[in-house]
Scaffold this motif. Structure first.
Motif, mmCIF file in Angstrom:
data_model
loop_
_atom_site.group_PDB
_atom_site.id
_atom_site.type_symbol
_atom_site.label_atom_id
_atom_site.label_comp_id
_atom_site.label_asym_id
_atom_site.label_seq_id
_atom_site.Cartn_x
_atom_site.Cartn_y
_atom_site.Cartn_z
ATOM 1 N N SER A 98 -10.518 4.528 -73.902
ATOM 2 C CA SER A 98 -10.749 5.713 -73.145
ATOM 3 C C SER A 98 -12.119 5.979 -73.241
ATOM 4 O O SER A 98 -12.764 6.684 -71.930
ATOM 5 N N LEU A 99 -12.801 6.356 -74.368
ATOM 6 C CA LEU A 99 -14.105 6.686 -74.410
ATOM 7 C C LEU A 99 -14.925 5.842 -73.781
ATOM 8 O O LEU A 99 -15.810 6.285 -72.959
ATOM 9 N N CYS A 100 -14.797 4.536 -73.861
ATOM 10 C CA CYS A 100 -15.606 3.634 -73.422
ATOM 11 C C CYS A 100 -15.699 3.773 -71.950
ATOM 12 O O CYS A 100 -16.724 3.414 -71.278
ATOM 13 N N GLU A 101 -14.608 3.811 -71.388
ATOM 14 C CA GLU A 101 -14.426 3.988 -70.119
ATOM 15 C C GLU A 101 -14.999 4.977 -69.416
ATOM 16 O O GLU A 101 -15.658 5.024 -68.411
ATOM 17 N N THR A 102 -14.791 6.380 -69.926
ATOM 18 C CA THR A 102 -15.480 7.379 -69.526
ATOM 19 C C THR A 102 -17.006 7.320 -69.876
ATOM 20 O O THR A 102 -17.617 7.889 -68.948
ATOM 21 N N LEU A 103 -17.628 6.728 -70.620
ATOM 22 C CA LEU A 103 -18.941 6.594 -70.791
ATOM 23 C C LEU A 103 -19.652 5.339 -70.142
ATOM 24 O O LEU A 103 -20.754 5.179 -69.975
ATOM 25 N N GLN A 104 -18.395 4.608 -69.631
ATOM 26 C CA GLN A 104 -19.049 3.362 -68.919
ATOM 27 C C GLN A 104 -19.840 2.479 -69.910
ATOM 28 O O GLN A 104 -20.942 2.003 -69.539
ATOM 29 N N ILE A 105 -19.367 2.330 -71.103
ATOM 30 C CA ILE A 105 -19.893 1.214 -72.068
ATOM 31 C C ILE A 105 -18.951 0.287 -72.352
ATOM 32 O O ILE A 105 -17.533 0.504 -71.977
ATOM 33 N N THR A 106 -19.187 -0.855 -72.924
ATOM 34 C CA THR A 106 -18.519 -1.870 -73.326
ATOM 35 C C THR A 106 -17.835 -1.643 -74.876
ATOM 36 O O THR A 106 -18.499 -0.790 -75.329
ATOM 37 N N LYS A 107 -16.668 -2.561 -75.144
ATOM 38 C CA LYS A 107 -16.548 -2.151 -76.678
ATOM 39 C C LYS A 107 -17.563 -2.426 -77.300
ATOM 40 O O LYS A 107 -17.644 -2.190 -78.572
ATOM 41 N N GLU A 108 -18.247 -3.786 -77.178
ATOM 42 C CA GLU A 108 -18.988 -4.064 -77.966
ATOM 43 C C GLU A 108 -20.253 -3.130 -78.288
ATOM 44 O O GLU A 108 -20.770 -2.803 -79.434
ATOM 45 N N GLU A 109 -20.615 -2.380 -77.154
ATOM 46 C CA GLU A 109 -21.695 -1.551 -77.332
ATOM 47 C C GLU A 109 -21.324 -0.350 -78.169
ATOM 48 O O GLU A 109 -21.820 0.228 -79.080
ATOM 49 N N TYR A 110 -19.747 0.027 -77.960
ATOM 50 C CA TYR A 110 -19.172 1.001 -78.993
ATOM 51 C C TYR A 110 -19.367 0.778 -80.249
ATOM 52 O O TYR A 110 -19.836 1.462 -81.135
ATOM 53 N N LEU A 111 -19.039 -0.418 -80.612
ATOM 54 C CA LEU A 111 -19.144 -0.823 -81.858
ATOM 55 C C LEU A 111 -20.440 -0.727 -82.503
ATOM 56 O O LEU A 111 -20.637 -0.544 -83.674
ATOM 57 N N LYS A 112 -21.507 -1.313 -81.482
ATOM 58 C CA LYS A 112 -22.827 -1.397 -82.031
ATOM 59 C C LYS A 112 -23.324 0.105 -82.387
ATOM 60 O O LYS A 112 -23.961 0.338 -83.323
#
Lengths: 437, 618
Positions: free
Chosen positions: B91-105
């Motif tokens: 949900s966080l990735c969706e809201t910020l419009q980032i990919t999961k990879e970006e999140y992990l990075k």
């Protein structure tokens, strides 16, 4: 004022100074436990869901125990000295089979909500047995050191028996229960043996071995040490008459020293990792990571050091209250004292404990019966050992050994054990005019 | 025991030993508790978490109280990686419009040194209000995340980008040099934002929270007794006229160059334009800022380059004013002096060249901008008999020129100004060899060419000096900081130039007035205002000449001086003079009566080589 007390009174002859120090220490301990585990949601010091509330229960029961001890005839303790010893040796063996495992060692009997550790009670039992043995008129451990092998048993039989009384519980607790801290305490009885005539040679020997032991740990250059020792031995030979006996003696001493050095190194390398680390931390050997191995001692010193001269005040300690210091209510309770009461409070605690220990010696010396004197020295030595090791480890002067600070640390077993230990002596001292055997 | 008596002496050893150990312990305690401070410091770091409350930067107002910059709230999403376990990542990735990879990075970056899994670090910088609103509703699902309120700059009118400067994230070097700044802080990187950073930044507030060993916040330290509130930065009162600045930027649109206007009686900068400019609103915010910055940075017309302070141009004929003043001061020329001109400077075979004009005296030479005249003047000054050698003459001239500002840092309150250049004797010795040059070698200095370079602000300052008839105030753009209106003393002191001969100024100013009335700026006369000006056509190695024009108005009690330079626009009278003329009219009379001229000037795009009006007319 003339002695108004009834000779039949429970408190007749009881040393008031000892009792007062005891009460003061126990109450100070209770307040510090409150501060150490203080919890906003359970502010009352009487809240029995918290450790400080529980400690109050321990304190009240300890008071009952103290009264009971004073009620019992002093002769009871001499009569059943060996009995207590046997019973608790047995209990300490049984606990391995019947006990409950707490923190990795099976040394606790569990009764509903509460647990008891028989090893704690072994102290007074051993003290009784040792006093009983050494007070026997036919027993004498005062001997010269000689080299005639045939006579060793004849001369040293009693010394060996006395040592056995001390070492047996030590071995049981160390080897069977794996409670190093509780086991090592029994070494304190060496002080009693010394008072009762153990040849100074043994003490000096012991001190020498300890120094060699620490040195060979502190300097990792073992072979260098061996060479230095050899040089020392050679220089001794320069100054003494080089008779065959002297040369042999020097060689024997050298070999002994060398074997201590090598043995230490061997032992150190075969220690368990956590014990190794504790020694490393104390001696500053190698790289000690203050976040891992060195954490406990470092945090303890931070807490104590942050107290400054007069401390942060009751319940104001941030280091102990918020769990930076491990075991802050038991083995590291002194950190709370140091942080909240500062240098003044810490010194006061050391002073009170020292006063208690010295008072015990003074009283022990005024006993008519050897039994009471030996027992008194035993109490004094045990308390001293606990205080020295416990406070020593929190200020980085001793390795971390898990033993409680007498009357201070949280815990029923230790409080009961120290209370029994002390009050038996108080009772013996109350009857100091009797000759107890 | 039989021998108790002899053994009882041992009690002293035992007791003594106990006392000794106790004594050692007390000494040790004294050392760690009273003498050594190390443990106290460590304890503070252990138990306290200092939470920063960021102050708002100070507002900036123009000379009439109109807002140039204010703040808008912005939000940084912060994370404490250790506490972010079990967060609704999807949900966080969706809201910020980032990919999961970006999140992990980003999580990895937040966990690794110099960040720490136990400490807060920025996860998403300066979210838009929309993202923030969307996030706010779901915040409870994102364990370990929280929003930190910050502020970004906002410009109600997209003007004065170069003057105001921008705010950027601190560099590592900066945080090491100045302990006030922590990683992730912002500070003024250029313009006023930089030079008045300390006033603008305000004071950070701090809230001390008590944490436990797991870094969980347990409460406020001493019930917030030692907490401090953030204090907003002080407001700045700028000297510029927002409307004039805006008008000037419109006129300079589609051109490369700079326009600087000063109030001569105070040295206050009325407008400072570098063209092409950009909308300062582009350089705020998180993601967009980075994108816009690299776009502007890559633009071949260098919109980020502050030409008004940093571009060094040959002043061209406008420099003749200084020659005329020094010449009169030295007594080598007077009002009636005239020199031959044969479409050029005769002694050197017609070089430098000149345009056709009738015979001129001093006033006429200014109005008609005669190159030959000032070649004579320059050489007369430098080759005066009173100097043992012409090198001394040259140095004398150079020192005189430098009192007007060229070749020195004026000391303005804007950062990064360039000093310009008045070439030194050493320089010419190096180029031509010692004794390898004479006054005729460098005669083009006299007409503001060759190695002579000025930045537009210095050009404006020269005009201000002439308008003031012999002195200038250091140009500055701030006249008040917070409640204190006191200016730095250096901005209120008169700086006298070497020429104090009032008659010399009258003659030059007569020439400058004639320049409008009957000279090179005739077509740029300002209706209803007696203006004085000087055109310049600065030849340069980068193609077509730069069009330069400087002017002040009105002649008596001048209210405004302007220097304008348009790169590669050719003759100064054609492009620069009309723009300056319109600016003067706007500022002095408050209205513009020549809409056609205005329209034409605004419509020309010299950069792309188009006259937007041409298509309209045909």
């Amino acid at each position: 004022m003339v002695q108004r007390r009834n000779q039949n009174s429970l408190f007749y002859g009881v040393d008031r100074l000892l009792v007062v120090i005891y009460v003061v220490l126990v109450i100070m301990g209770w307040f510090n436990i409150h501060a150490a585990v203080y919890n906003e949601e359970h502010q009352s010091i009487f809240d029995t869901t918290q450790k400080y509330g529980k400690q109050l229960l321990w304190i009240s029961t300890a008071a009952i125990i103290a009264f009971s001890i004073l009620l019992i005839d002093a002769n009871f303790y001499t009569a059943f000295a060996y009995g207590f010893y046997a019973v608790f040796i047995l209990a300490n063996i049984l606990v391995i089979f019947l006990g409950k495992e707490i923190k990795g060692s099976k040394s606790w009997f569990k009764f509903g909500e509460f647990s008891l550790q028989p090893a704690e009670f072994m102290k007074f039992a051993t003290n009784l047995a040792l006093a009983k043995f050494l007070s026997n008129q036919n027993i004498n451990i005062t001997q010269r050191i000689g080299f005639k092998l045939k006579q060793i048993w004849k001369y040293y039989r009693n010394t060996f028996v006395a040592l056995l009384i001390i070492v047996l519980p030590l071995l049981i607790i160390k080897l069977l229960q794996d409670e190093t801290g509780l086991a090592i305490v029994f070494l304190a009885f060496i002080i009693v043996l010394y008072r009762e005539g153990l040849n100074v040679g043994f003490i000096i020997f012991g001190i020498m071995v300890t120094i060699l032991f620490v040195l060979s740990l502190a300097f990792s250059q073992i072979y260098g040490m061996l060479i230095v020792l050899a040089a020392m031995a050679a220089s001794v030979l320069l100054f003494v008459k080089r008779t065959r006996a002297n040369v042999l003696a020097v060689i024997a001493v050298y070999l002994l020293a060398a074997s201590v050095v090598l043995g230490t190194n061997y032992a150190y390398n075969h220690l368990e990792a956590h014990q190794k680390v504790r020694i490393d931390v104390l001696l500053g050997r190698g790289e000690v990571n203050m976040k891992k191995e060195g954490y406990n001692v470092n945090q303890a010193m931070i807490a104590i050091g942050s107290g400054g001269f007069s401390g942060k005040g009751y319940l104001q300690g941030t280091q102990t209250k918020y769990d930076f210091v491990p075991e802050q209510d038991t083995d590291f309770i002194f950190c709370t004292v140091g942080e909240e009461w500062g240098f003044l409070g810490s010194t006061l605690v050391i002073f009170l404990e020292l006063l208690l220990i010295l008072r015990l010696i003074v009283l022990a010396e005024r006993q008519r019966s050897d039994f009471s004197r030996i027992y008194g020295y035993g109490v004094s030595a045990i308390l001293f050992f606990h205080v020295a090791v416990n406070i020593g480890m929190t200020i980085g002067l001793m390795p971390v050994i898990g033993i409680p600070l007498p009357f201070f640390s949280y815990g029923g077993s230790s409080l009961w054990s120290f209370t029994i230990l002390l009050f038996i002596f108080i009772k013996l001292d109350a009857n100091r005019l009797l000759v107890l055997r | 025991m039989s021998n108790n008596a002899s053994l009882s002496g041992r009690k002293y050893f035992i007791g003594g030993f106990f006392v000794l150990i106790a004594f050692i312990y007390v000494l040790r305690l004294f050392y760690i508790q009273v003498i050594n401070d190390k443990y106290k410091l460590d304890a503070q770091n252990n138990a306290f978490r200092y939470q920063t409350e960021y102050p708002m930067r100070g507002y900036i107002y123009d000379r009439n109280g109109k807002i140039l910059v204010y703040n808008e709230p912005s939000y940084d999403l912060m994370v404490i990686p250790r506490e972010a376990k079990g967060c609704d990542t999807m949900s966080l990735c969706e809201t910020l419009q980032i990919t999961k990879e970006e999140y992990l990075k980003r999580m990895k970056r937040a966990s690794q040194a110099p960040n720490s899994p136990r400490k807060q670090s920025v996860f998403e910088k300066q979210m838009s209000a929309k993202t923030f609103a969307a996030l706010q509703e779901k915040m409870y699902r994102f364990k370990g995340f929280f929003v930190q309120k910050r502020a970004v700059r906002k410009y109600p009118k997209p003007v004065a980008a170069h003057l105001l400067g921008y705010v950027g994230e601190v560099t590592k070097a900066k945080t090491e040099k100045d302990p006030y700044y922590k990683e992730g802080d912002y500070y003024g990187t250029s313009g006023i934002e930089r030079s008045y950073e300390e006033a603008l930044r305000g004071k950070k507030g701090v809230q001390i929270a008590i944490t436990d060993v797991h870094n969980k916040i347990i409460g406020k330290y001493m019930d917030g007794k030692y907490d401090t509130m953030a204090i907003q930065g002080k407001p700045l009162y700028c000297t510029i006229d927002r409307d004039l600045q805006e008008y000037g930027e419109q006129l300079m649109k589609g051109k490369k160059g700079a326009l600087v206007a000063l109030e001569p009686s105070t040295g206050e900068i009325l407008c400072l334009i570098s063209a092409p400019t950009y909308d300062p609103n582009l350089l705020v915010g998180g993601k967009e800022r980075a994108r816009n910055f690299s776009r502007l940075y890559a633009d071949t017309n260098s919109p980020l380059f502050n030409r008004a302070l940093q571009a060094m141009y040959p002043p061209g004929s406008t420099f003749k004013l200084i020659d005329a003043l020094i010449g009169q001061n030295e007594g080598v020329i007077k009002r009636s002096t005239s020199f031959p001109c044969a479409r050029g400077y005769p002694p050197m075979g017609g070089k430098p060249k000149c345009h056709p004009h009738g015979p001129v005296d001093l006033v006429g030479s200014v109005a008609q901008s005669c190159n030959s005249y000032y070649s004579y003047v320059f050489r007369e000054i430098v080759d005066q008999k009173k100097f043992p050698s012409f090198v001394d003459g040259y140095n004398h001239w150079r020192n005189n020129v430098m009192t007007f500002g060229p070749g020195t840092h004026l000391g303005t309150d804007l950062p990064y100004d360039k000093p310009g250049n008045v070439p030194s004797v050493q320089y010419y010795n190096k180029v031509f060899g010692k004794n390898g040059w004479r006054s005729n070698t460098i005669v083009s200095l006299g007409i503001g060419q060759a190695e002579l370079l000025l930045v537009p602000l210095q050009m404006a300052n020269v005009v201000a000096t002439i308008a003031n008839r012999g002195f200038y105030y250091v140009p500055h753009c701030i006249k008040g900081v917070g409640t204190e209106k006191a200016l730095d003393k250096k901005f209120t002191e008169k700086n006298y130039v070497s020429v104090q001969n009032q008659e010399a100024y009258t003659n030059v100013i007569d020439g400058m007035q004639t320049c409008f009335d009957a000279g090179t700026a005739y077509y740029s006369r300002v209706p209803g205002v007696v203006a004085c000006g000087k055109t310049g056509t600065a030849e340069n190695p980068h193609g077509k000449s730069h069009a330069v024009f400087m002017a002040f108005a009105p002649r008596d009690n001048p209210q405004i001086v302007i220097a304008c330079l348009i790169e590669n626009a050719g003759f100064g009278g054609v492009w620069s003079a009309p723009i300056v003329s319109l600016m003067i009219e706007k500022y002095v009379t408050g209205k513009v009566t020549r809409p056609d001229l205005e329209k034409r000037m605004m419509a020309v795009d010299l950069i792309q080589g188009k006259n937007l009006l041409t298509t309209e007319y045909h």
